[in-house]
Design an enzyme around this catalytic site. Structure first.
Site, PDB file in Angstrom:
ATOM      1  N   HIS B 311     132.505  59.603  -4.192  1.00 59.75           N
ATOM      2  CA  HIS B 311     132.348  59.800  -5.766  1.00 59.75           C
ATOM      3  C   HIS B 311     132.812  59.355  -6.524  1.00 59.75           C
ATOM      4  O   HIS B 311     132.945  59.022  -7.789  1.00 59.75           O
ATOM      5  CB  HIS B 311     131.149  60.908  -6.195  1.00 59.75           C
ATOM      6  CG  HIS B 311     130.694  61.286  -7.536  1.00 59.75           C
ATOM      7  ND1 HIS B 311     130.168  60.845  -7.971  1.00 59.75           N
ATOM      8  CD2 HIS B 311     130.875  61.868  -7.811  1.00 59.75           C
ATOM      9  CE1 HIS B 311     128.922  60.362  -8.913  1.00 59.75           C
ATOM     10  NE2 HIS B 311     130.237  61.737  -9.583  1.00 59.75           N
ATOM     11  N   LYS B 343     135.114  52.871  -7.789  1.00 61.90           N
ATOM     12  CA  LYS B 343     134.949  52.948  -9.265  1.00 61.90           C
ATOM     13  C   LYS B 343     136.457  53.219  -9.612  1.00 61.90           C
ATOM     14  O   LYS B 343     136.009  52.665 -11.146  1.00 61.90           O
ATOM     15  CB  LYS B 343     134.086  54.804 -10.074  1.00 61.90           C
ATOM     16  CG  LYS B 343     132.751  55.678  -9.407  1.00 61.90           C
ATOM     17  CD  LYS B 343     132.793  56.039  -9.180  1.00 61.90           C
ATOM     18  CE  LYS B 343     131.235  57.345  -9.578  1.00 61.90           C
ATOM     19  NZ  LYS B 343     130.743  56.781  -7.986  1.00 61.90           N
ATOM     20  N   HIS B 348     132.022  53.631 -13.302  1.00 56.38           N
ATOM     21  CA  HIS B 348     131.179  54.709 -13.348  1.00 56.38           C
ATOM     22  C   HIS B 348     129.899  53.925 -14.061  1.00 56.38           C
ATOM     23  O   HIS B 348     129.263  53.984 -15.273  1.00 56.38           O
ATOM     24  CB  HIS B 348     131.000  56.447 -13.506  1.00 56.38           C
ATOM     25  CG  HIS B 348     130.940  57.167 -13.123  1.00 56.38           C
ATOM     26  ND1 HIS B 348     129.290  56.863 -12.560  1.00 56.38           N
ATOM     27  CD2 HIS B 348     130.165  58.447 -13.439  1.00 56.38           C
ATOM     28  CE1 HIS B 348     128.473  57.914 -12.025  1.00 56.38           C
ATOM     29  NE2 HIS B 348     129.275  58.656 -12.231  1.00 56.38           N
TER      30      HIS B 348
END
Lengths: 80, 421
Positions: B311, B343, B348
């Site tokens: 993430h 990212k 994002h």
């Protein structure tokens, strides 16, 4: 073609993304120009904005063709 | 349960439009981040974003007219246009074009978005205030509703199976793929068009996320350095726009028609933090539990994971919490794990992040290369996990895991395995 008819045609071409030559007086927004019911609501709003008048819902329901719009606006437009 | 494979990919991201363009630039270490110049930012603390390169459609630029008629574009927010582009790319890539009614009934759509049409909501609010309700477009509502991405895609392609949408902030794209895979596994559909889309590069969204103190503010003059996961100088995430959409297919269905198979969806796990509206739980337990659940479903052990697409948003807290959870998950195998955050290159993409990164994980499997974590110059922690600093890493990848965590404490992990015919 009257000035109002020209302006109506221009709005219809812009909003429905159709060729100008298809926008004849007898052309029906839904049957001939590919509009759906929401498109016709938006078209009426565009006419109101352009001509500075209010088109009540019961009148809007009678505006089915390019010619209907021109005739209504020739009678009611504030900025004709 | 029926097995599910991925047979089509579609991408619109700050690195371009089209899977091969985006992937080539990502592996080359290029950045899609730039200074925002399309709206006023001089009074905003964050002035950098991942912006889709617009153009005439050549050289991987994005031309909205290639995907949706101009008169239709006018009625919808950009998140729907991006979804139409990525979904059409994915369907073309898969070669699946339902013709019979039964084929159409067996093909569904599950596309989500974190926020939907924020830009259009802002504009409509101004119309309502300044001109009154009679000037509000009839397309205001259907052009902003999040499930209208799924709706528009189904109408365009004649897909009459399950039509669904996910809204779980930054986990949206991962949840969409995971839930869609389950619909296929359960037999509700044979083929699903699934993913996430987001158009948050607008003034109200940047202002809103800046108010949450979530965005990077220290690199406004050096946009390509602003997203730097795991680096000691990171100071927040960089917002990006785009869509990532896949075609999921029941395995035998795909094999029977000779489809190209990127990989199999073998695991999907979900969890909740039950902690805070925006902050991740410090113990990383939610992240740990969703990865564990995905591995359990996949029937593989943590030590079998080759690559993790993190993430990793480049926020001071989140990156290290996730790294801690991964370390707890893999234990002694940490030294053989490779984990990067893409990212760093595109920012994002919020509701699109999970599906874009799932696609990157599948391409990592296809090409046997882990994409890099850009700007990782000075790691803030010591770890035996290879965080792929600055340059892509060719390596064998049999199993890849992709993580997504969202506001509200919503977590999702997907596990993909290389397909062997």
């Amino acid at each position: 073609m009257s000035d109002i008819a020209e302006r109506v045609k221009k709005i219809v071409v812009e909003h429905l993304g159709v060729d100008a030559e298809k926008v004849t007086e007898n052309a029906s927004f839904i049957d001939d120009l590919g509009a759906d019911s929401l498109d016709t609501v938006e078209l009426v709003m565009a006419f109101e904005e352009e001509f500075g008048c209010e088109i009540p819902d019961d009148a809007a329901e009678t505006i089915l063709t390019v010619g209907d719009a021109t005739k209504f606006l020739e009678k009611n437009a504030a900025q004709a | 349960m029926r097995r599910v494979v991925v047979t089509g990919l579609g991408l619109v991201t700050p690195l371009g439009s089209g899977v091969e363009t985006v992937w080539r630039r990502l592996i080359a270490g290029e950045s899609g981040l730039k200074a925002i110049d399309q709206f006023q930012v001089d009074d905003l603390p964050a002035r950098v974003a991942g912006v889709i390169p617009r153009g005439d459609g050549s050289d991987g630029t994005f031309n909205a007219d290639d995907w949706m008629e101009p008169k239709e574009q006018r009625k919808v927010d950009d998140f729907i246009v991006f979804a139409m582009a990525a979904a059409t790319q994915a369907l073309e890539d898969s070669g699946w074009k339902p013709e019979t009614e039964d084929e159409k009934y067996a093909t569904g759509v599950l596309i989500g978005s974190g926020i939907g049409g924020l830009q259009g909501i802002e504009e409509a609010a101004h119309v309502l205030r300044d001109k009154g309700p009679r000037r509000l477009s009839p397309f205001f509502i259907p052009g902003r509703l999040i499930n209208l991405a799924s709706g528009q895609v189904s109408i365009r392609h004649g897909l009459k199976g399950p039509n669904h949408a996910v809204v779980t902030a930054c986990s949206t794209g991962a949840h969409a793929i995971g839930d869609a895979a389950r619909l296929i596994a359960f037999g509700d559909a044979d083929v699903m068009v699934a993913g996430g889309t987001e158009s948050p590069v607008c003034r109200i969204a940047v202002a809103g996320f800046a108010a949450c103190k979530a965005l990077s503010t220290g690199f406004n003059d050096e946009p390509t350095r602003a997203s730097r996961p795991y680096d000691r100088d990171r100071d927040g995430f960089v917002m990006g726009e785009g869509a990532g959409i896949v075609v999921l297919e029941e395995r035998e269905h795909a094999i029977a028609r000779g489809a190209k198979i990127y990989g199999e969806v073998i695991g999907y796990g979900l969890s909740g933090d039950a902690f805070h509206i925006t902050a991740p739980a410090m113990d990383g337990d939610g992240a740990y539990r969703c990865m564990s659940a995905a591995l359990k479903r996949a029937g593989v052990s943590a030590s079998e994971i080759d690559y993790i697409n993190a993430h990793g948003t480049s926020t001071p807290l989140g990156d290290e919490i996730e790294l801690g959870a991964v370390t707890r998950l893999v234990g002694n195998a940490a030294g053989k794990i490779t984990m990067s955050s893409t990212k760093s290159a595109i920012g994002h993409l919020l509701g699109a992040a999970g599906s874009v990164e799932a696609i990157f994980s599948l391409l990592a499997i296809r090409d046997q290369v882990a994409p890099p974590t850009l700007n990782l110059d000075n790691p803030s922690v010591e770890t035996p996990i290879d965080l792929v600093p600055r340059a892509a890493k060719p390596m064998p990848i049999e199993i890849a895991l992709s993580n997504s965590f969202g506001f509200g404490g919503t977590n999702a992990s997907l596990v993909f395995r290389r397909h062997h015919a």
